[in-house]
Motif scaffolding. Sequence first.
Motif, PDB file in Angstrom:
ATOM      1  N   LEU A  79       0.877  -1.165   0.000  1.00  0.00           N
ATOM      2  CA  LEU A  79       0.000   0.000   0.000  1.00  0.00           C
ATOM      3  C   LEU A  79       0.912   1.213   0.000  1.00  0.00           C
ATOM      4  CD1 LEU A  79      -2.683  -0.871   2.710  1.00  0.00           C
ATOM      5  CD2 LEU A  79      -3.029  -0.725   0.253  1.00  0.00           C
ATOM      6  N   LEU A  80       0.594   2.174  -0.797  1.00  0.00           N
ATOM      7  CA  LEU A  80       1.425   3.371  -0.856  1.00  0.00           C
ATOM      8  C   LEU A  80       0.767   4.508  -0.093  1.00  0.00           C
ATOM      9  CD1 LEU A  80       2.479   3.265  -4.613  1.00  0.00           C
ATOM     10  CD2 LEU A  80       3.749   2.452  -2.627  1.00  0.00           C
ATOM     11  N   VAL A  81       1.573   5.251   0.618  1.00  0.00           N
ATOM     12  CA  VAL A  81       1.108   6.447   1.311  1.00  0.00           C
ATOM     13  C   VAL A  81       1.659   7.632   0.526  1.00  0.00           C
ATOM     14  CG1 VAL A  81       1.157   7.762   3.457  1.00  0.00           C
ATOM     15  CG2 VAL A  81       1.142   5.256   3.526  1.00  0.00           C
ATOM     16  N   PRO A  82       0.789   8.342  -0.176  1.00  0.00           N
ATOM     17  CA  PRO A  82       1.293   9.448  -1.003  1.00  0.00           C
ATOM     18  C   PRO A  82       1.721  10.635  -0.138  1.00  0.00           C
ATOM     19  CG  PRO A  82      -1.103   9.310  -1.145  1.00  0.00           C
ATOM     20  CD  PRO A  82      -0.645   8.154  -0.303  1.00  0.00           C
ATOM     21  N   LEU A  83       3.007  10.948  -0.208  1.00  0.00           N
ATOM     22  CA  LEU A  83       3.573  12.088   0.515  1.00  0.00           C
ATOM     23  C   LEU A  83       4.473  12.863  -0.434  1.00  0.00           C
ATOM     24  CD1 LEU A  83       4.694  10.546   3.936  1.00  0.00           C
ATOM     25  CD2 LEU A  83       2.790  12.101   3.553  1.00  0.00           C
ATOM     26  N   ALA A  84       4.505  14.155  -0.236  1.00  0.00           N
ATOM     27  CA  ALA A  84       5.430  14.986  -1.005  1.00  0.00           C
ATOM     28  C   ALA A  84       6.855  14.686  -0.557  1.00  0.00           C
ATOM     29  CB  ALA A  84       5.112  16.466  -0.783  1.00  0.00           C
ATOM     30  N   ALA A  85       7.798  14.862  -1.466  1.00  0.00           N
ATOM     31  CA  ALA A  85       9.211  14.621  -1.152  1.00  0.00           C
ATOM     32  C   ALA A  85       9.651  15.450   0.046  1.00  0.00           C
ATOM     33  CB  ALA A  85      10.072  14.929  -2.378  1.00  0.00           C
ATOM     34  N   GLU A  86       9.163  16.680   0.133  1.00  0.00           N
ATOM     35  CA  GLU A  86       9.510  17.545   1.269  1.00  0.00           C
ATOM     36  C   GLU A  86       9.030  16.942   2.588  1.00  0.00           C
ATOM     37  OE1 GLU A  86       9.121  22.221   2.568  1.00  0.00           O
ATOM     38  OE2 GLU A  86       7.555  21.372   1.302  1.00  0.00           O
ATOM     39  N   ASP A  87       7.812  16.374   2.595  1.00  0.00           N
ATOM     40  CA  ASP A  87       7.283  15.734   3.804  1.00  0.00           C
ATOM     41  C   ASP A  87       8.158  14.556   4.213  1.00  0.00           C
ATOM     42  OD1 ASP A  87       5.165  17.520   3.723  1.00  0.00           O
ATOM     43  OD2 ASP A  87       3.745  16.075   2.884  1.00  0.00           O
ATOM     44  N   ILE A  88       8.533  13.737   3.244  1.00  0.00           N
ATOM     45  CA  ILE A  88       9.361  12.564   3.524  1.00  0.00           C
ATOM     46  C   ILE A  88      10.704  12.990   4.103  1.00  0.00           C
ATOM     47  CG2 ILE A  88      10.596  10.629   2.452  1.00  0.00           C
ATOM     48  CD1 ILE A  88       8.196  10.486   0.467  1.00  0.00           C
TER      49      ILE A  88
END
Length: 128
Positions: A14-23
Amino acid sequence: MSTDPAHDHHQEQLLVPLAAEDIAVLGSDGEQLAALLAAALHGLALLRMGRASAAELEAAIEGTTGLLERLEAVRDASLRQPAAQDVSHAALAKAMHLESRATAQSRRRTLLRKPVGELERWATGSAD
């Protein structure tokens, strides 16, 4: 069956969509939350299949509890932020899924009287 994602080599993701900045900002804390969510979801799947062992239920309870504690800390830290003071009690009640704005007001007031806890500091990135 293990709740460790590395244990099962045939698992779907399952993927959790996050912005690169959030990660980037979350770092290993994001991975920790994802692992706790995975443990809770695995426990949910076992419950629905009706075949969870005592050890698996214990792991699901532990993962779910850890996730809930951290989610509550995120909520509480959000309520303490200066910008949250501009949120009306009616909007706060709606956001917290409460029927009464008075209950939201009371909960915020109670929270603000308590000292900031370790997990709230973790949520804001200011933990030691």
